[in-house]
Motif scaffolding. Sequence first.
Motif, PDB file in Angstrom:
ATOM      1  N   LYS A  17      79.208 -74.236  36.490  1.00 15.35           N
ATOM      2  CA  LYS A  17      78.825 -73.481  35.295  1.00 15.35           C
ATOM      3  C   LYS A  17      77.428 -72.895  35.501  1.00 15.35           C
ATOM      4  N   ASP A  18      76.446 -73.300  34.684  1.00 15.65           N
ATOM      5  CA  ASP A  18      75.115 -72.717  34.799  1.00 15.65           C
ATOM      6  C   ASP A  18      74.184 -73.525  35.696  1.00 15.65           C
ATOM      7  N   HIS A  19      74.715 -74.596  36.292  1.00 12.75           N
ATOM      8  CA  HIS A  19      73.865 -75.476  37.090  1.00 12.75           C
ATOM      9  C   HIS A  19      74.102 -75.250  38.585  1.00 12.75           C
ATOM     10  N   ALA A  20      73.068 -74.794  39.283  1.00 14.44           N
ATOM     11  CA  ALA A  20      73.161 -74.591  40.723  1.00 14.44           C
ATOM     12  C   ALA A  20      72.872 -75.911  41.427  1.00 14.44           C
ATOM     13  N   VAL A  21      73.904 -76.471  42.075  1.00 13.41           N
ATOM     14  CA  VAL A  21      73.755 -77.757  42.763  1.00 13.41           C
ATOM     15  C   VAL A  21      73.262 -77.544  44.188  1.00 13.41           C
ATOM     16  N   LEU A  22      73.859 -76.600  44.897  1.00 12.67           N
ATOM     17  CA  LEU A  22      73.427 -76.251  46.249  1.00 12.67           C
ATOM     18  C   LEU A  22      72.931 -74.808  46.223  1.00 12.67           C
ATOM     19  N   ARG A  23      71.762 -74.578  46.807  1.00 14.85           N
ATOM     20  CA  ARG A  23      71.106 -73.274  46.683  1.00 14.85           C
ATOM     21  C   ARG A  23      70.861 -72.611  48.039  1.00 14.85           C
ATOM     22  N   GLY A  24      71.790 -72.779  48.959  1.00 15.05           N
ATOM     23  CA  GLY A  24      71.630 -72.186  50.282  1.00 15.05           C
ATOM     24  C   GLY A  24      71.259 -73.227  51.313  1.00 15.05           C
ATOM     25  N   VAL A  25      72.204 -74.096  51.629  1.00 10.12           N
ATOM     26  CA  VAL A  25      71.956 -75.206  52.550  1.00 10.12           C
ATOM     27  C   VAL A  25      72.236 -74.782  53.984  1.00 10.12           C
ATOM     28  N   ASP A  26      71.300 -75.066  54.878  1.00 12.02           N
ATOM     29  CA  ASP A  26      71.462 -74.869  56.318  1.00 12.02           C
ATOM     30  C   ASP A  26      71.322 -76.234  56.997  1.00 12.02           C
ATOM     31  N   SER A  40      67.632 -87.907  46.467  1.00 12.32           N
ATOM     32  CA  SER A  40      67.780 -88.722  45.263  1.00 12.32           C
ATOM     33  C   SER A  40      69.118 -88.433  44.604  1.00 12.32           C
ATOM     34  N   ASN A  41      69.458 -89.209  43.575  1.00 10.68           N
ATOM     35  CA  ASN A  41      70.681 -88.960  42.818  1.00 10.68           C
ATOM     36  C   ASN A  41      70.644 -87.550  42.231  1.00 10.68           C
ATOM     37  N   GLY A  42      71.760 -86.827  42.369  1.00  7.41           N
ATOM     38  CA  GLY A  42      71.843 -85.482  41.821  1.00  7.41           C
ATOM     39  C   GLY A  42      71.299 -84.401  42.728  1.00  7.41           C
ATOM     40  N   ALA A  43      70.894 -84.769  43.950  1.00  2.56           N
ATOM     41  CA  ALA A  43      70.327 -83.771  44.868  1.00  2.56           C
ATOM     42  C   ALA A  43      71.391 -82.844  45.446  1.00  2.56           C
ATOM     43  N   GLY A  44      72.663 -83.249  45.397  1.00  2.00           N
ATOM     44  CA  GLY A  44      73.740 -82.408  45.929  1.00  2.00           C
ATOM     45  C   GLY A  44      74.380 -82.960  47.183  1.00  2.00           C
ATOM     46  N   LYS A  45      74.061 -84.204  47.555  1.00  2.00           N
ATOM     47  CA  LYS A  45      74.574 -84.785  48.800  1.00  2.00           C
ATOM     48  C   LYS A  45      76.101 -84.879  48.786  1.00  2.00           C
ATOM     49  N   THR A  46      76.646 -85.472  47.749  1.00  2.00           N
ATOM     50  CA  THR A  46      78.104 -85.651  47.672  1.00  2.00           C
ATOM     51  C   THR A  46      78.809 -84.308  47.560  1.00  2.00           C
ATOM     52  N   THR A  47      78.216 -83.370  46.856  1.00  2.00           N
ATOM     53  CA  THR A  47      78.809 -82.034  46.739  1.00  2.00           C
ATOM     54  C   THR A  47      78.945 -81.382  48.108  1.00  2.00           C
ATOM     55  N   LEU A  48      77.909 -81.484  48.934  1.00  2.00           N
ATOM     56  CA  LEU A  48      77.967 -80.904  50.279  1.00  2.00           C
ATOM     57  C   LEU A  48      79.040 -81.588  51.111  1.00  2.00           C
ATOM     58  N   GLU A 210      66.677 -80.592  45.350  1.00  2.00           N
ATOM     59  CA  GLU A 210      66.952 -79.482  44.435  1.00  2.00           C
ATOM     60  C   GLU A 210      67.844 -78.427  45.085  1.00  2.00           C
ATOM     61  N   GLY A 211      68.843 -78.915  45.846  1.00  2.00           N
ATOM     62  CA  GLY A 211      69.867 -78.018  46.358  1.00  2.00           C
ATOM     63  C   GLY A 211      69.587 -77.352  47.674  1.00  2.00           C
ATOM     64  N   THR A 212      68.469 -77.681  48.324  1.00  2.00           N
ATOM     65  CA  THR A 212      68.174 -77.087  49.633  1.00  2.00           C
ATOM     66  C   THR A 212      67.632 -78.168  50.575  1.00  2.00           C
ATOM     67  N   ILE A 213      67.785 -77.917  51.874  1.00  2.00           N
ATOM     68  CA  ILE A 213      67.181 -78.795  52.877  1.00  2.00           C
ATOM     69  C   ILE A 213      65.721 -78.379  53.017  1.00  2.00           C
ATOM     70  N   ILE A 214      64.814 -79.245  52.564  1.00  2.00           N
ATOM     71  CA  ILE A 214      63.404 -78.859  52.599  1.00  2.00           C
ATOM     72  C   ILE A 214      62.727 -79.244  53.910  1.00  2.00           C
ATOM     73  N   ARG A 215      63.245 -80.263  54.594  1.00  2.00           N
ATOM     74  CA  ARG A 215      62.734 -80.645  55.911  1.00  2.00           C
ATOM     75  C   ARG A 215      63.841 -81.337  56.682  1.00  2.00           C
ATOM     76  N   SER A 216      63.809 -81.214  58.003  1.00  2.00           N
ATOM     77  CA  SER A 216      64.726 -81.970  58.848  1.00  2.00           C
ATOM     78  C   SER A 216      64.056 -82.214  60.189  1.00  2.00           C
ATOM     79  N   GLY A 217      64.450 -83.288  60.840  1.00  2.00           N
ATOM     80  CA  GLY A 217      63.899 -83.622  62.145  1.00  2.00           C
ATOM     81  C   GLY A 217      64.108 -85.083  62.456  1.00  2.00           C
ATOM     82  N   THR A 218      63.566 -85.518  63.574  1.00  2.00           N
ATOM     83  CA  THR A 218      63.608 -86.933  63.900  1.00  2.00           C
ATOM     84  C   THR A 218      62.612 -87.664  63.006  1.00  2.00           C
TER      85      THR A 218
END
Length: 256
Positions: A17-26, A40-48, A210-218
């Motif tokens: 609906k009006d809630h963007a769960v994933l906002r362009g995940v790479d 955290s809970n609600g970050a969109g992990k299960t949706t992905l 908040e629907g995006t990968i903000i950092r990744s790495g080892t």
Amino acid sequence: MTAQPAISVRGVEKRFKDHAVLRGVDLDVAAGSIVALLGSNGAGKTTLVRILATLLPADAGTATVHGFDVARQPDEVRESISLTGQFAAVDGVLTGRENLVLVARLRHLPDPGAVADALLARFSLTEAGGRRAATYSGGMRRRLDIAMSLIGDPPVIFLDEPTTGLDPQARLEVWAAVRELAAAGTTVLLTTQYLDEAEQLADRIAVLHEGTIIRSGTLAELKRLLPPARVEYVEKQPTLEDVFLALVATPGKDPS
């Protein structure tokens, strides 16, 4: 590991609906590695994960799993994966062995009994194999659940918060099972909200916020994002988890 990622995600979006769960995940997951999707809970992990497992369509973007397009080749993707959700999908009425035999038969594998016996041995459940799964501890049920997900040798496994609700000892049992998967060459995408779980298990960590990968790495790469540590003398006290594990490892004996 191969050069081609086992999982590749580009620009995936999902809105309810009006809630963007994933906002362009790479996201890329190398074959044979464990990648923790931390949030955290609600970050969109299960949706992905549901999108990658073909259970939910994305609104935008593309994703491939084991070389197959999630949107255009869902049947091939499903043949290449296994999904273990937040709650163990174990039939409590059946024994541990019967649960495994049932899944092996559903996958039309030859000699389901042999498949079940091999997995019971692999996950240290042979002695409990003849007991109803309803009598298992939380850690045993989760180990049986993961064993069921391995039937047919899927190259990619999704573990969606596999230790939710488990006690410390059961968590360690599940961690050992996950490490064994990767050691055998299975690609694991693990979602978790527990920082220590990601630190203990993952080759790489992706932080979903908040629907995006903000950092990744080892882990080492992520730690370098903070200022260098100062060396100070601090008397380390045992944690409650340390005390609990010491007590249950030697019941009736003073751990000191």
